[in-house]
Scaffold this active site. Structure first.
Site, PDB file in Angstrom:
ATOM      1  N   SER A   1      54.078  71.576 123.902  1.00  0.00           N
ATOM      2  CA  SER A   1      54.476  72.558 124.909  1.00  0.00           C
ATOM      3  C   SER A   1      55.661  72.046 125.702  1.00  0.00           C
ATOM      4  CB  SER A   1      53.272  72.760 125.845  1.00  0.00           C
ATOM      5  OG  SER A   1      53.673  73.394 127.019  1.00  0.00           O
TER       6      SER A   1
ATOM      7  N   TYR B   1      46.539  69.449 132.003  1.00  0.00           N
ATOM      8  CA  TYR B   1      46.860  70.075 130.710  1.00  0.00           C
ATOM      9  C   TYR B   1      48.102  69.427 130.110  1.00  0.00           C
ATOM     10  CZ  TYR B   1      48.768  73.445 127.413  1.00  0.00           C
ATOM     11  OH  TYR B   1      49.307  74.018 126.292  1.00  0.00           O
TER      12      TYR B   1
ATOM     13  N   LYS C   1      48.858  67.107 126.530  1.00  0.00           N
ATOM     14  CA  LYS C   1      49.872  67.372 125.493  1.00  0.00           C
ATOM     15  C   LYS C   1      50.779  66.152 125.317  1.00  0.00           C
ATOM     16  CE  LYS C   1      48.516  71.373 124.211  1.00  0.00           C
ATOM     17  NZ  LYS C   1      48.026  71.626 122.861  1.00  0.00           N
TER      18      LYS C   1
HETATM   19  P1  NAD Z   1      44.154  80.367 122.471  1.00  0.00           P
HETATM   20  O1  NAD Z   1      43.176  79.963 123.496  1.00  0.00           O
HETATM   21  O2  NAD Z   1      44.363  81.827 122.218  1.00  0.00           O
HETATM   22  O3  NAD Z   1      43.824  79.672 121.066  1.00  0.00           O
HETATM   23  C1  NAD Z   1      43.130  78.465 120.970  1.00  0.00           C
HETATM   24  C2  NAD Z   1      41.990  78.679 119.976  1.00  0.00           C
HETATM   25  O4  NAD Z   1      41.286  77.459 119.839  1.00  0.00           O
HETATM   26  C3  NAD Z   1      40.993  79.737 120.456  1.00  0.00           C
HETATM   27  O5  NAD Z   1      40.722  80.632 119.397  1.00  0.00           O
HETATM   28  C4  NAD Z   1      39.742  78.923 120.820  1.00  0.00           C
HETATM   29  O6  NAD Z   1      38.551  79.653 120.592  1.00  0.00           O
HETATM   30  C5  NAD Z   1      39.892  77.718 119.920  1.00  0.00           C
HETATM   31  N1  NAD Z   1      39.274  76.489 120.439  1.00  0.00           N
HETATM   32  C6  NAD Z   1      39.338  75.990 121.705  1.00  0.00           C
HETATM   33  N2  NAD Z   1      38.661  74.829 121.778  1.00  0.00           N
HETATM   34  C7  NAD Z   1      38.166  74.592 120.529  1.00  0.00           C
HETATM   35  C8  NAD Z   1      37.377  73.551 119.970  1.00  0.00           C
HETATM   36  N3  NAD Z   1      36.951  72.518 120.723  1.00  0.00           N
HETATM   37  N4  NAD Z   1      37.048  73.619 118.669  1.00  0.00           N
HETATM   38  C9  NAD Z   1      37.465  74.671 117.899  1.00  0.00           C
HETATM   39  N5  NAD Z   1      38.201  75.688 118.386  1.00  0.00           N
HETATM   40  C10 NAD Z   1      38.552  75.646 119.684  1.00  0.00           C
HETATM   41  O7  NAD Z   1      45.546  79.662 122.846  1.00  0.00           O
HETATM   42  P2  NAD Z   1      46.992  79.850 122.219  1.00  0.00           P
HETATM   43  O8  NAD Z   1      47.859  80.448 123.271  1.00  0.00           O
HETATM   44  O9  NAD Z   1      46.905  80.482 120.892  1.00  0.00           O
HETATM   45  O10 NAD Z   1      47.411  78.328 122.097  1.00  0.00           O
HETATM   46  C11 NAD Z   1      47.326  77.610 120.870  1.00  0.00           C
HETATM   47  C12 NAD Z   1      47.842  76.215 121.083  1.00  0.00           C
HETATM   48  O11 NAD Z   1      49.189  76.267 121.571  1.00  0.00           O
HETATM   49  C13 NAD Z   1      47.076  75.381 122.106  1.00  0.00           C
HETATM   50  O12 NAD Z   1      47.039  74.042 121.663  1.00  0.00           O
HETATM   51  C14 NAD Z   1      47.930  75.503 123.358  1.00  0.00           C
HETATM   52  O13 NAD Z   1      47.762  74.402 124.210  1.00  0.00           O
HETATM   53  C15 NAD Z   1      49.330  75.514 122.751  1.00  0.00           C
HETATM   54  N6  NAD Z   1      50.342  76.150 123.605  1.00  0.00           N
HETATM   55  C16 NAD Z   1      50.165  77.432 124.050  1.00  0.00           C
HETATM   56  C17 NAD Z   1      51.134  78.012 124.872  1.00  0.00           C
HETATM   57  C18 NAD Z   1      50.959  79.417 125.410  1.00  0.00           C
HETATM   58  O14 NAD Z   1      51.642  79.776 126.366  1.00  0.00           O
HETATM   59  N7  NAD Z   1      50.105  80.260 124.841  1.00  0.00           N
HETATM   60  C19 NAD Z   1      52.286  77.308 125.221  1.00  0.00           C
HETATM   61  C20 NAD Z   1      52.439  76.006 124.743  1.00  0.00           C
HETATM   62  C21 NAD Z   1      51.453  75.436 123.931  1.00  0.00           C
END
Ligand code: NAD
Ligand code: UDP
Length: 336
Positions: free
Chosen positions: A126, A150, A154
């Protein structure tokens, strides 16, 4: 040759869109998700979009025995690791859960990968690893820091991957630093679906547009930005998903690791986002100016050139497309 990919967190927002793009690129995919932040019907929707059955496991990425079973049952060529907790505010209240899931989950996954001789992983990082950037646009060699738990998870994860890659040349990691993913799939069948009151701007605006929330609070209008509101690099989630296909392709074909920004290189202010969403939904959106949010920075946008050079990545979808697809998704969702 068809490669099989393990997608942890594949039922989530970015994971589900990446599933669609990987399937379109000819990959076979296995999803592992514990559905802590996703609805099981996402899997049915992925089947409709891709017109093919979905293979999935319901479970936790920290469950080593389950990971061993998945690697034994499938010949996995590489992993795309999305599964994580992602709410900045919550991470300060529940640091152990965040470290346990985000860092502990990565460690368990890496151990299971090593045992199964799977050496390629795309990691969801991120722009938050840049802290409060000194220079804009942000290049990948900018100093890294963190201002919340958070972000710590990362940055720590990136550093763990760097240690492994330095110690053993068999590892190859694609570390992708996302800026602000927004928008939804053109079908309107998948999109961002946060529980409760959204923390992030776009899903909040979307709920004001549908009437589920009364008005947006704009956190500060006295930043050193053109209109005083915060500026971010919003990237369409489908563009972002395609970046994962390119990263995986690079890892599988060349074994060359990389760390790149995935952004557009253009920043938009909160007020510009409100105006763009108004164009998409066709009516005005109520907002009020509120105090700055703790820990917020004025502006953050990517220098996206390295991803272009290393992966051939380029974001194609503009702000109106981000708002149009978001509106299509939330209005369909609301109407069932
Ligand atoms: P999200 O919460 O929609 O997706 C994460 C998924 O992981 C969910 O389906 C959740 O049920 C699953 N999950 C959580 N903990 C788990 C575990 N212990 N075991 C198995 N499954 C688990 O989030 P997203 O926005 O799709 O983000 C995906 C990734 O991208 C994450 O690592 C997040 O930190 C990173 N990210 C997101 C953003 C953003 O703005 N959305 C920005 C930068 C980085
Ligand atoms: N923001 C806002 N009101 C909200 C949510 C966010 O004004 O209800 C602003 C926030 O201050 C920032 C921008 O919108 O300037 C993007 O915030 P978001 O939380 O979506 O992303 P991040 O700050 O993590 O980049």
């Amino acid at each position: 040759m068809t490669h099989k990919i393990l997608l942890t967190g594949g039922a989530g927002y970015i994971g589900s869109h990446t599933y669609v793009e990987l399937a379109a690129a000819g990959y076979e995919i296995v999803i592992l998700d514990n559905f802590s932040n996703a609805r099981p019907d996402v899997l049915d929707r992925l089947e409709i979009i891709t017109d093919a059955p979905v293979t999935s496991y319901r479970g936790d990425v920290r469950d080593r025995a389950l990971l061993d079973t998945i690697f034994a049952e499938h010949e996995i060529a590489a992993v795309v690791h999305f599964a994580a907790l992602k709410a900045v505010g919550e991470s300060g209240r529940m640091p152990l859960e965040y470290i346990q899931t985000n860092v502990g989950g990565l460690l368990t996954l890496l151990e299971a990968m090593m045992a199964a001789s799977v050496w390629r992983l795309v990691f969801s990082s991120s722009a938050t690893v840049y802290g409060d950037p000194e220079k804009l646009p942000i290049r990948e060699d900018a100093q890294r820091s963190y201002t919340n738990t958070y972000a710590f998870t990362k940055l720590a994860s990136e550093q763990i991957l760097e240690q492994l890659a330095a110690a053993d040349a068999r590892w190859a990691f694609g570390t992708l630093r996302y800026f602000n993913p927004v928008g939804a799939h053109d079908s309107g069948l998948i999109g961002e679906d946060p529980n409760g009151i959204p923390n992030n701007l776009m899903p909040f605006i979307a709920k004001v547009a549908t009437g589920e929330l009364e008005k947006l609070s704009i956190f500060g209008d006295d930043y050193n930005t053109p209109d005083g509101t915060g500026v971010r690099d919003y990237i369409h989630v489908v563009d972002l998903a395609k970046g994962h296909v390119q990263s995986l392709g690079k890892l599988i074909e060349t074994g060359a690791g990389h760390t790149v920004n995935l952004g557009t290189g253009t920043g938009y202010s909160v007020l510009e986002m409100v105006r763009a969403y108004e164009r998409a939904c066709g009516h005005e959106l109520a907002y009020q100016i509120a105090p700055r949010r703790d820990g917020d920075i004025a502006a953050c946008y990517a220098d996206p050139r390295l991803a272009g050079e290393v992966l051939g990545f380029e974001a194609h979808r503009d702000l109106d497309d981000m708002c149009r697809t978001s509106w299509n998704w939330v209005s369909r969702r609301r109407n069932g």
